[in-house]
Scaffold this active site. Structure first.
Site, PDB file in Angstrom:
ATOM      1  N   GLU A  67      -5.971 -52.312 134.303  1.00 29.57           N
ATOM      2  CA  GLU A  67      -5.746 -51.739 135.638  1.00 29.57           C
ATOM      3  C   GLU A  67      -4.286 -51.842 136.068  1.00 29.57           C
ATOM      4  O   GLU A  67      -3.969 -52.523 137.056  1.00 29.57           O
ATOM      5  CB  GLU A  67      -6.658 -52.412 136.672  1.00 29.57           C
ATOM      6  CG  GLU A  67      -8.136 -52.252 136.360  1.00 29.57           C
ATOM      7  CD  GLU A  67      -9.046 -52.884 137.405  1.00 29.57           C
ATOM      8  OE1 GLU A  67      -8.537 -53.451 138.387  1.00 29.57           O
ATOM      9  OE2 GLU A  67     -10.264 -52.809 137.233  1.00 29.57           O
TER      10      GLU A  67
ATOM     11  N   GLU B 254     -15.654 -51.914 133.049  1.00 28.20           N
ATOM     12  CA  GLU B 254     -16.074 -52.717 134.206  1.00 28.20           C
ATOM     13  C   GLU B 254     -16.899 -51.832 135.129  1.00 28.20           C
ATOM     14  O   GLU B 254     -16.523 -50.698 135.422  1.00 28.20           O
ATOM     15  CB  GLU B 254     -14.879 -53.242 135.027  1.00 28.20           C
ATOM     16  CG  GLU B 254     -14.094 -54.323 134.361  1.00 28.20           C
ATOM     17  CD  GLU B 254     -12.978 -54.868 135.255  1.00 28.20           C
ATOM     18  OE1 GLU B 254     -13.088 -54.786 136.496  1.00 28.20           O
ATOM     19  OE2 GLU B 254     -11.985 -55.352 134.692  1.00 28.20           O
TER      20      GLU B 254
HETATM   21  O1  IFM Z   1     -12.400 -58.913 139.406  1.00 30.94           O
HETATM   22  C1  IFM Z   1     -11.768 -57.681 139.270  1.00 30.94           C
HETATM   23  C2  IFM Z   1     -11.180 -57.538 137.886  1.00 30.94           C
HETATM   24  O2  IFM Z   1     -10.266 -58.547 137.610  1.00 30.94           O
HETATM   25  C3  IFM Z   1     -10.449 -56.226 137.766  1.00 30.94           C
HETATM   26  N1  IFM Z   1     -11.292 -55.133 138.187  1.00 30.94           N
HETATM   27  C4  IFM Z   1     -11.973 -55.239 139.442  1.00 30.94           C
HETATM   28  C5  IFM Z   1     -12.739 -56.553 139.497  1.00 30.94           C
HETATM   29  C6  IFM Z   1     -13.474 -56.657 140.844  1.00 30.94           C
HETATM   30  O3  IFM Z   1     -12.573 -56.588 141.889  1.00 30.94           O
END
Ligand code: IFM
Length: 448
Positions: free
Chosen positions: A170, A354
């Site tokens: 990210e 994710e």
């Molecule tokens: O916890 C985070 C992760 O580190 C990166 N993506 C979003 C998740 C939730 O906010």
């Protein structure tokens, strides 16, 4: 075809996983010669982390990792997404590797492979060695080269066993939350730095991909968080603001990585202007990748507002269901994301690395399990959304729930619980939630 769990069928080859990141679960931040990171220092500053939570011991995974591998095995996943702490491997961010730091990950990789669980390793998930942060962090043009050096060390140490790699998690969050939002280190509000930080992150990605090709066979790609943008109305102002913010977030990394250029709208509308980066650097950024990894949680509804960075404001959606992060639950946005990516960049292999929901849950379970029907509904609806995108032509190959464990949610501390497995942060005790059993059933259906 849909199963009794309400989840449609996926191909037998589908990758089913769970995800975590180093700083969010490991604890033992200075063990075995590890150096400080920007996040270990930031988290120790009074007032930075909600409720004064700490990441150490946090989930204490550095000492309890065998238990966590057992949990993954019990769940039946065939893949686990983890990240490496750069400051365990190069305590100063540069120079000779620290063998004890590498050994930790080497043991973990071996244990996963012994159970038939494929490690998906992210090189960098936000925790930057402190000396590099002190030298200006991602604003410093030497960082891409430093990152490639670090990546090379890791490829040499683990690349004989790890096939699946991603570069930087990210990058938008690193650039935005750190350099505009002021909520992650270096906690600045400097929109003029944003293009440079973003560019150096992309260049670091490209240099690491090139280093990988020179060192190893295997698969490598970027990880981006995509939040599809919807205009609040059909007015030309709202539609234009939506396009601007979409470019500033969703296209900022994938356009240069996959198309070799920054979105024109950014160059035309970014406040203060968008620098003309050298063509040779854009060529490096465009180094061919094997897949794109997507993190998806929610969408944004946007209206024009001169006060916003690119003349936009997010509009709350009244009446919609939200998670404990305040994020609207909107699975349709995931279908759209996967379809849009396919339309814009071609039929590139996609992994959802994710997806999940933070919910309000008790800190301690008093020995009982935990029913979390909202998380089950969230997972079910998002898996359905992925299947629809696949039916419409998106080449989705795998899915990772965020997260295996309740963990340290950055500036929001341990209060936000995303785990399939509950963690009691006082005792370290792990307890699978009902959603973990649900996920196990979903996976079991396709793997037996
Ligand atoms: O916890 C985070 C992760 O580190 C990166 N993506 C979003 C998740 C939730 O906010």
């Amino acid at each position: 075809m849909t199963s009794p769990s309400g989840v449609p069928r996926f191909p037998d080859s589908f990758v089913w996983g769970a995800a975590t990141s180093a700083f969010q679960i490991e604890g033992s931040l200075d063990a075995d010669g590890a150096g400080p990171s920007d996040w270990s220092r930031f988290a120790a500053e009074p007032g930075r982390i909600r409720n004064g939570s700490t990441a150490d011991p946090g989930c204490d995974h550095y000492r309890r990792w065998r238990e966590d591998v057992d949990l993954l095995d019990w769940m039946g996943v065939n893949a686990y997404r983890l990240s490496l702490a750069w400051s365990r491997i190069q305590p100063q961010g540069t120079g000779a590797p620290n063998p004890r730091g590498l050994d930790f990950y080497s043991r973990l990789v071996d244990a996963l492979l012994e159970r038939g669980i494929e490690p998906f390793v992210t090189l960098h998930h936000w925790d930057l060695p402190a000396p590099l942060a002190d030298a200006g962090g991602w604003r410093n043009a030497t960082l891409p080269g430093r990152f490639a050096d670090y990546a090379r060390i890791v490829f040499r140490a683990l690349g004989d066993r790890v096939t699946w790699w991603s570069t930087i998690n990210e990058p938008w969050v690193i650039a935005y939350a750190g350099w505009i939002g002021g909520v992650h280190p270096p906690a600045l509000r400097e929109p003029a730095s944003y293009p440079w930080v973003a560019h150096h992150l992309s260049l670091a990605h490209g240099e690491a991909v090139r280093a990988f090709r020179a060192e190893r066979e295997g698969r490598i790609g970027p990880v981006v968080n995509i939040e599809p943008k919807y205009p609040a109305s059909d007015s030309p102002e709202d539609v234009a603001a939506t396009a601007r913010v979409d470019a500033t977030m969703n296209r900022l990394f994938l356009d240069p990585m996959l198309l070799g250029r920054y979105p024109r709208i950014l160059r035309e509308t970014y406040p203060g202007g968008w620098p003309d980066f050298p063509a040779a650097e854009l060529e490096t950024i465009r180094a061919p990748v094997d897949f794109v990894a997507v993190n998806y949680y929610t969408r944004a509804v946007v209206r024009a507002d001169p006060a916003g960075l690119v003349g936009e404001a997010a509009v709350p959606v009244e009446g919609a269901a939200h998670t404990d992060m305040g994020w609207e639950i909107f699975p349709e946005g995931l279908t759209r994301t996967l379809e849009d990516l396919t339309a814009r960049y071609g039929r590139v292999p996609l992994y959802i690395t994710e997806n999940g929901a933070a919910l309000r849950e008790p800190e301690s379970l008093n020995g009982n399990g935990l029913e979390d029907p909202e998380r089950i509904a969230y997972l079910r609806s998002h898996l359905g959304a992925i299947r629809r995108a696949m039916d419409h032509g998106a080449d989705v190959r795998g899915y990772f729930v965020w997260s295996l464990l309740d963990n340290f949610e950055w500036a929001l501390g341990t209060e936000k619980r995303f785990g399939l497995v509950h963690v009691d942060f006082t005792t370290g005790r792990r307890t699978p939630k009902a959603s973990a059993r649900f996920y196990r059933d979903v996976i079991g259906r396709t793997t037996d």
